[in-house]
Design an enzyme around this catalytic site. Structure first.
Site, PDB file in Angstrom:
ATOM      1  N   CYS A 273       5.461   0.038   7.340  1.00 33.56           N
ATOM      2  CA  CYS A 273       5.168   1.200   6.501  1.00 33.56           C
ATOM      3  C   CYS A 273       6.421   1.557   5.714  1.00 33.56           C
ATOM      4  CB  CYS A 273       4.745   2.371   7.383  1.00 33.56           C
ATOM      5  SG  CYS A 273       4.383   3.873   6.472  1.00 33.56           S
ATOM      6  N   LEU A 274       6.256   1.853   4.422  1.00 33.16           N
ATOM      7  CA  LEU A 274       7.425   2.190   3.599  1.00 33.16           C
ATOM      8  C   LEU A 274       8.083   3.491   4.063  1.00 33.16           C
ATOM      9  CD1 LEU A 274       6.135   1.220   0.025  1.00 33.16           C
ATOM     10  CD2 LEU A 274       7.724  -0.051   1.471  1.00 33.16           C
TER      11      LEU A 274
ATOM     12  N   GLY B  63       0.826  -1.197   0.000  1.00 32.82           N
ATOM     13  CA  GLY B  63       0.000   0.000   0.000  1.00 32.82           C
ATOM     14  C   GLY B  63       0.861   1.248   0.000  1.00 32.82           C
TER      15      GLY B  63
ATOM     16  N   HIS C  57      -4.854   2.053   7.356  1.00 27.32           N
ATOM     17  CA  HIS C  57      -3.460   2.517   7.476  1.00 27.32           C
ATOM     18  C   HIS C  57      -3.196   3.647   6.466  1.00 27.32           C
ATOM     19  CE1 HIS C  57       1.047   1.725   7.893  1.00 27.32           C
ATOM     20  NE2 HIS C  57       0.973   2.454   6.790  1.00 27.32           N
ATOM     21  N   GLU C  58      -3.617   3.429   5.211  1.00 24.18           N
ATOM     22  CA  GLU C  58      -3.364   4.441   4.172  1.00 24.18           C
ATOM     23  C   GLU C  58      -4.197   5.703   4.407  1.00 24.18           C
ATOM     24  OE1 GLU C  58      -0.794   3.977   2.535  1.00 24.18           O
ATOM     25  OE2 GLU C  58      -0.600   1.828   2.872  1.00 24.18           O
TER      26      GLU C  58
ATOM     27  N   GLN D 142       3.373  10.008   0.575  1.00 25.98           N
ATOM     28  CA  GLN D 142       4.648   9.318   0.807  1.00 25.98           C
ATOM     29  C   GLN D 142       5.653   9.543  -0.324  1.00 25.98           C
ATOM     30  OE1 GLN D 142       2.461   5.486   1.888  1.00 25.98           O
ATOM     31  NE2 GLN D 142       4.298   5.312   3.124  1.00 25.98           N
TER      32      GLN D 142
ATOM     33  N   HIS E  50      -2.517   8.075   6.630  1.00 25.82           N
ATOM     34  CA  HIS E  50      -1.507   8.905   5.947  1.00 25.82           C
ATOM     35  C   HIS E  50      -2.133  10.196   5.409  1.00 25.82           C
ATOM     36  CE1 HIS E  50       2.200   6.619   5.907  1.00 25.82           C
ATOM     37  NE2 HIS E  50       1.582   5.524   5.519  1.00 25.82           N
TER      38      HIS E  50
HETATM   39 ZN   LIG Z   1       2.313   3.624   5.628  1.00 24.97          ZN
END
Ligand SMILES: [Zn+2]
Length: 171
Positions: free
Chosen positions: A95-96, A45, A137-138, A50, A141
């Site tokens: 998370c990236l 995701g 989660h997204e 990001q 962000h």
């Molecule tokens: Zn994330």
């Protein structure tokens, strides 16, 4: 094009993303860049903030039953709204933007959502389990929040200490 993923504690990650009004080529290119970037980092995701674009856009691409991540399973989400939630579930998230850190987070097990696709069509959907977790989660962000903000005080303190060490080590 593969873009750079910004990582914690970059302040841009705290910015509240803006609603997409125009579903044009620019948005399509951004979605394609997000996909390429996410796949290059083995992510499931990604939110557009990001890669430095604070817009209400996220993508999710879960592996299928054979553990294969196929593009046909890619979900592109614009201007999402979580309408209803049910239940709770615990999952070890990563998370990236917080690479190589994983921790248990509690979220709703089921959600009803509304969003627009890349052409602006309104979609109403129900998700559960990992898809619901990833979606929440997204969405965080887009509100300028990271999953580490859901940790207990002690876990967060431990994380901050380890993270500082890690960043120092990389310099
Ligand atoms: Zn994330």
């Amino acid at each position: 094009m593969i873009r750079e993923i910004i990582t914690y504690p970059n302040k841009l990650l705290k910015v509240k993303s803006k609603k997409v009004e125009c579903f044009d080529q620019e948005i399509h290119t951004l979605l394609d860049d997000m996909y390429e970037t996410m796949i290059s980092k083995n992510g499931i995701g990604l939110a557009s903030v990001q890669i430095g674009e604070p817009l209400d856009i996220l993508i999710i691409n879960l592996p299928n039953k054979d553990d294969k991540q196929l593009k046909e399973d890619l979900v592109e989400v614009i201007n999402p709204k979580i309408i209803q939630t049910k239940g709770t579930t615990l999952y070890t998230e990563g998370c990236l933007s917080v690479p190589e850190y994983y921790e248990d987070v509690e979220r709703a097990q089921w959600i009803e959502v509304e969003y627009q696709d890349r052409d602006g069509n309104l979609i109403n959907c129900e998700y559960d389990d990992l898809m619901a977790i990833a979606f929440q989660h997204e969405c965080d962000h887009l509100n300028g929040e990271l999953f580490i903000e859901k940790l207990s005080y002690l876990k967060r303190k431990k994380f901050e200490k380890e993270w500082k060490k890690k960043i120092k080590g990389k310099k």
